[in-house]
Design an enzyme around this catalytic site. Structure first.
Site, PDB file in Angstrom:
ATOM      1  N   ARG A  97      36.012  41.706  55.327  1.00  0.00           N
ATOM      2  CA  ARG A  97      36.967  42.672  55.746  1.00  0.00           C
ATOM      3  C   ARG A  97      36.605  43.091  57.181  1.00  0.00           C
ATOM      4  NH1 ARG A  97      37.414  47.645  51.432  1.00  0.00           N
ATOM      5  NH2 ARG A  97      37.904  47.003  50.021  1.00  0.00           N
ATOM      6  N   GLU A 129      38.351  36.089  48.532  1.00  0.00           N
ATOM      7  CA  GLU A 129      39.504  36.247  47.296  1.00  0.00           C
ATOM      8  C   GLU A 129      39.109  34.661  45.826  1.00  0.00           C
ATOM      9  OE1 GLU A 129      41.531  38.683  46.852  1.00  0.00           O
ATOM     10  OE2 GLU A 129      41.292  39.428  49.009  1.00  0.00           O
ATOM     11  N   GLY A 165      29.897  31.006  37.469  1.00  0.00           N
ATOM     12  CA  GLY A 165      30.838  30.334  36.367  1.00  0.00           C
ATOM     13  C   GLY A 165      32.666  30.235  37.121  1.00  0.00           C
ATOM     14  N   TYR A 194      48.321  35.542  42.374  1.00  0.00           N
ATOM     15  CA  TYR A 194      47.518  36.243  42.905  1.00  0.00           C
ATOM     16  C   TYR A 194      46.970  35.789  44.290  1.00  0.00           C
ATOM     17  CZ  TYR A 194      43.975  39.317  44.731  1.00  0.00           C
ATOM     18  OH  TYR A 194      43.144  40.101  45.498  1.00  0.00           O
ATOM     19  N   ASP A 254      46.012  42.522  40.925  1.00  0.00           N
ATOM     20  CA  ASP A 254      44.963  41.935  40.487  1.00  0.00           C
ATOM     21  C   ASP A 254      45.127  42.370  39.030  1.00  0.00           C
ATOM     22  OD1 ASP A 254      43.857  44.636  41.134  1.00  0.00           O
ATOM     23  OD2 ASP A 254      42.729  43.301  42.536  1.00  0.00           O
ATOM     24  N   CYS A 262      51.529  60.820  40.090  1.00  0.00           N
ATOM     25  CA  CYS A 262      50.521  59.966  38.412  1.00  0.00           C
ATOM     26  C   CYS A 262      50.995  60.285  37.361  1.00  0.00           C
ATOM     27  CB  CYS A 262      48.621  59.765  38.686  1.00  0.00           C
ATOM     28  SG  CYS A 262      48.568  59.260  37.763  1.00  0.00           S
ATOM     29  N   THR A 309      33.741  32.814  28.164  1.00  0.00           N
ATOM     30  CA  THR A 309      35.437  33.157  28.006  1.00  0.00           C
ATOM     31  C   THR A 309      35.539  33.430  26.533  1.00  0.00           C
ATOM     32  OG1 THR A 309      35.563  33.072  30.509  1.00  0.00           O
ATOM     33  CG2 THR A 309      36.841  33.862  29.230  1.00  0.00           C
TER      34      THR A 309
END
Ligand code: SF4
Length: 368
Positions: free
Chosen positions: A26, A38, A82, A121, A139, A209, A306
């Site tokens: 950032r 990212e 990974g 994304y 995401d 919300c 996974t």
């Protein structure tokens, strides 16, 4: 959502300006650095990524450095993070940018989206954060927040509902500050609207919300149960030559763990005679009818991926004759080397291999 969109956006951005974490990606506007971050952040926690991000940019400070990099060096930097296809795709994309696009990362969504490893994304995140393009990045964190804001019962882990969540995210986008807005919504998901125990009392958008208003936060997001991961059994040989070196082989560049190094191994049946299987591994590997070796059982390692998990039984395999690497059958691997146990640290290794090495180092069978 029952109050105005503008108020929602204002509350979210104001909260982000005060509460955002101080993260290294950032502090930059460089599209290359933002792209690297990212890619790393996909499937990986922020705290894990920070060190990898710094090490990666120290080694490959520009897209030209990445395009010119040696794949082994890149995989070594990525080791432990990974999903190694991410690293290989990033390098291929860097090569295209440097050698076919004059080194300029496209500031155009469609062009950028066509690069290897760039999905919806990544494309929206990089284009909005680095180039200010009005695109909503969705995401897992964002889907969870949206499912709660709108009480949406579509499972967030099923790809066919991605468009539903993308449409919701598009509606909320602050088009004048898309990069800041995207990061704010993701930060809200990571820090406040967490998967378990969301802290609604301090949430800047609680008045907007639906799940909070209806006291139904615990019902969202809906996730479809995953099937149990199948288990595979492998036998692995730690082949040791007369110089006390061990044999390591490199996996093919394409596919699972592509380009990483490991000890030779092969699948076996759960009820197999493991000693016999290890001998067959040696015969197949060295491409000879009979190989003279003595075996000593080392250990059993379990490792989860996974979509499946593996149980590996490993043996020390002492070769009575020095066999040439030229004789090796490379149908399952692309390369092979004899290395001392200390030299293995220079290679990018699979997770199983990294679990075996400390056990090897303590073993009285290997003299270091
Ligand atoms: Fe998430 Fe609670 Fe905020 Fe709703 S009020 S967005 S459930 S943290």
């Amino acid at each position: 959502m029952n109050t105005s969109l503008l108020q929602f956006q204002k509350r979210l951005l104001s909260w982000f300006s005060i509460h955002q974490r101080n993260l290294p990606w950032r502090q930059t506007n460089d599209p290359y650095c933002i792209w690297v971050s990212e890619v790393m952040l996909q499937q990986t926690r922020v705290n894990t990524v920070i060190d990898y991000y710094h090490r990666f940019l120290d080694k490959f400070p520009s897209i030209e450095h990445l395009a010119d990099s040696d794949l082994d060096d890149l995989l070594k930097i990525w080791e432990g993070l990974g999903y190694y296809a991410r690293a290989r795709n990033l390098k291929r994309a860097a090569e295209i940018v440097v050698f076919e696009m004059e080194g300029c990362i496209p500031n155009n969504y469609r062009q950028f989206r066509q690069l290897p490893g760039v999905g919806d994304y990544i494309a929206a995140a990089v284009q909005s954060i680095a180039f200010g393009k009005p695109l909503a990045a969705v995401d897992g964190n964002v889907k969870r927040v949206l499912a709660r804001l709108y009480c949406r019962s579509e499972p967030t882990n099923i790809a066919k509902f991605n468009k539903t969540f993308q449409d919701l995210a598009d509606r909320l986008l602050v088009t004048s500050q898309p990069g800041t807005y995207n990061q704010a919504l993701m930060e809200l998901g990571a820090m406040v609207c967490r998967p378990k125990s969301p802290t609604c009392l301090v949430c800047p958008v609680q008045n907007f919300c639906d799940a909070h208003q209806k006291l139904e936060v615990g019902l969202f997001p809906v996730r479809q149960a995953k099937k149990k991961r199948p288990e595979h059994q492998l036998v692995s040989g730690i082949f040791i030559n007369g110089k006390n070196e061990v044999l390591v082989v490199q996996r093919p560049l394409k596919g699972l763990l592509g380009g990483l190094w490991e000890f030779p191994n092969q699948h076996v049946n759960p009820s197999a005679d493991l000693v016999q299987d290890c001998k067959e591994l040696a015969v197949d590997l060295f491409n000879i009818q009979e190989v003279s070796l003595s075996l000593t059982y080392l250990t059993q390692i379990k490792h989860a991926y996974t979509h499946f998990q593996v149980v590996v039984d490993a043996f020390f395999c002492y070769l009575s004759t020095d066999l040439s690497l030229e004789a090796l059958d490379f149908k399952n691997w692309t390369n092979a080397q004899w290395k001392t146990i200390e030299e293995l640290d220079q290679l990018a290794l699979t997770g199983i291999t990294n679990k075996l090495i400390p056990i090897l180092k303590k073993s009285p069978h290997l003299i270091s």
